[in-house]
Motif scaffolding. Structure first.
Motif, PDB file in Angstrom:
ATOM      1  N   VAL A 141       8.604  -0.051  -7.782  1.00  0.00           N
ATOM      2  CA  VAL A 141       7.836  -0.815  -8.765  1.00  0.00           C
ATOM      3  C   VAL A 141       7.759  -2.278  -8.344  1.00  0.00           C
ATOM      4  O   VAL A 141       6.686  -2.895  -8.421  1.00  0.00           O
ATOM      5  N   VAL A 142       8.877  -2.845  -7.903  1.00  0.00           N
ATOM      6  CA  VAL A 142       8.879  -4.240  -7.464  1.00  0.00           C
ATOM      7  C   VAL A 142       7.912  -4.410  -6.291  1.00  0.00           C
ATOM      8  O   VAL A 142       7.110  -5.353  -6.269  1.00  0.00           O
ATOM      9  N   GLN A 143       7.946  -3.497  -5.345  1.00  0.00           N
ATOM     10  CA  GLN A 143       7.034  -3.592  -4.206  1.00  0.00           C
ATOM     11  C   GLN A 143       5.580  -3.527  -4.671  1.00  0.00           C
ATOM     12  O   GLN A 143       4.733  -4.268  -4.182  1.00  0.00           O
ATOM     13  N   SER A 144       5.291  -2.661  -5.639  1.00  0.00           N
ATOM     14  CA  SER A 144       3.914  -2.532  -6.125  1.00  0.00           C
ATOM     15  C   SER A 144       3.455  -3.764  -6.893  1.00  0.00           C
ATOM     16  O   SER A 144       2.262  -4.029  -7.006  1.00  0.00           O
ATOM     17  N   TYR A 145       4.396  -4.533  -7.424  1.00  0.00           N
ATOM     18  CA  TYR A 145       4.073  -5.786  -8.118  1.00  0.00           C
ATOM     19  C   TYR A 145       3.549  -6.825  -7.117  1.00  0.00           C
ATOM     20  O   TYR A 145       2.644  -7.588  -7.418  1.00  0.00           O
ATOM     21  N   PHE A 146       4.143  -6.842  -5.933  1.00  0.00           N
ATOM     22  CA  PHE A 146       3.798  -7.845  -4.934  1.00  0.00           C
ATOM     23  C   PHE A 146       2.724  -7.396  -3.941  1.00  0.00           C
ATOM     24  O   PHE A 146       2.076  -8.241  -3.332  1.00  0.00           O
ATOM     25  N   TYR A 147       2.539  -6.096  -3.752  1.00  0.00           N
ATOM     26  CA  TYR A 147       1.607  -5.586  -2.740  1.00  0.00           C
ATOM     27  C   TYR A 147       0.753  -4.463  -3.308  1.00  0.00           C
ATOM     28  O   TYR A 147       1.243  -3.627  -4.079  1.00  0.00           O
ATOM     29  N   ASP A 148      -0.506  -4.415  -2.881  1.00  0.00           N
ATOM     30  CA  ASP A 148      -1.374  -3.295  -3.229  1.00  0.00           C
ATOM     31  C   ASP A 148      -0.851  -2.045  -2.531  1.00  0.00           C
ATOM     32  O   ASP A 148      -0.480  -2.090  -1.351  1.00  0.00           O
ATOM     33  N   MET A 149      -0.825  -0.940  -3.269  1.00  0.00           N
ATOM     34  CA  MET A 149      -0.342   0.326  -2.714  1.00  0.00           C
ATOM     35  C   MET A 149      -1.210   1.457  -3.255  1.00  0.00           C
ATOM     36  O   MET A 149      -1.639   1.409  -4.410  1.00  0.00           O
ATOM     37  N   THR A 150      -1.417   2.487  -2.450  1.00  0.00           N
ATOM     38  CA  THR A 150      -2.056   3.693  -2.948  1.00  0.00           C
ATOM     39  C   THR A 150      -1.008   4.499  -3.726  1.00  0.00           C
ATOM     40  O   THR A 150       0.198   4.233  -3.619  1.00  0.00           O
ATOM     41  N   ASN A 151      -1.448   5.493  -4.465  1.00  0.00           N
ATOM     42  CA  ASN A 151      -0.508   6.360  -5.176  1.00  0.00           C
ATOM     43  C   ASN A 151       0.462   7.028  -4.198  1.00  0.00           C
ATOM     44  O   ASN A 151       1.658   7.140  -4.484  1.00  0.00           O
TER      45      ASN A 151
END
Length: 179
Positions: A150-160
């Protein structure tokens, strides 16, 4: 711009047994305790500036945070929102189970009694928004692999798919920058 650091707790009994921990409180192994002590010494030796450690209430993260605090002299406090996601029926099952792997891509799924990825993201994003607004402090978050995603997805765009596959090693230290 200011910095946030994140680490995952040390190795646990269930990590060794390849089981999903979630909210189940699997204790650190001796190796996990050693990883935590070594991370504390590495943080101290690195000279990075951290004002405070925030940690999950689950013992594996709390014990890791206390080892880091002891090595560094940093203040540490429990942050309940950093607890791991409740994986419901999957807790205690194999981490690489096919059904669980598919379920991790279903963000509204509560895992029969657990917590959805959407619920998890809400509590972690709210916390991160608060820490972002606190521009005068640098925090080290000590939590779990699910929280790391979740923290990584806060800072970087990610696919599912990238989100579902993301994770970090035990006691790996990751640096993020609030813009």
């Amino acid at each position: 711009m200011h910095t946030l650091y994140f680490t995952r707790h040390g190795e646990t009994v269930w990590n060794v047994e390849n089981k999903i921990c979630g909210m189940t409180d699997s204790p650190l192994t001796e190796r996990g305790r050693q990883q935590a002590r070594e991370l504390g010494e590495a943080v101290k030796a690195s000279g990075v500036h951290i004002d405070e450690i925030l940690y999950s209430p689950l013992s594996r993260a709390a014990d890791t945070a206390m080892a880091i605090a002891e090595a560094t002299g940093l203040p540490a406090r429990c942050e309940p929102r950093l607890r791991e996601q409740c994986f419901g029926k999957y807790e205690g099952t194999p981490r690489n189970g096919g059904e669980f792997r598919v379920s991790k891509t279903h963000f509204a799924d509560r895992y029969d009694g657990g917590e959805s990825m959407m619920q998890l993201a809400q509590r972690i994003y709210n916390l991160l928004d608060e820490l972002k607004a606190d521009t005068g402090k640098t925090y080290l978050l000590v939590a779990h692999n699910g929280i790391a995603r979740v923290v990584q997805s806060y800072f970087y765009d990610m696919t599912n798919e990238e989100y579902a596959a993301a994770g970090i090693r035990n006691c790996e230290l990751v640096e993020y920058h609030f813009e």
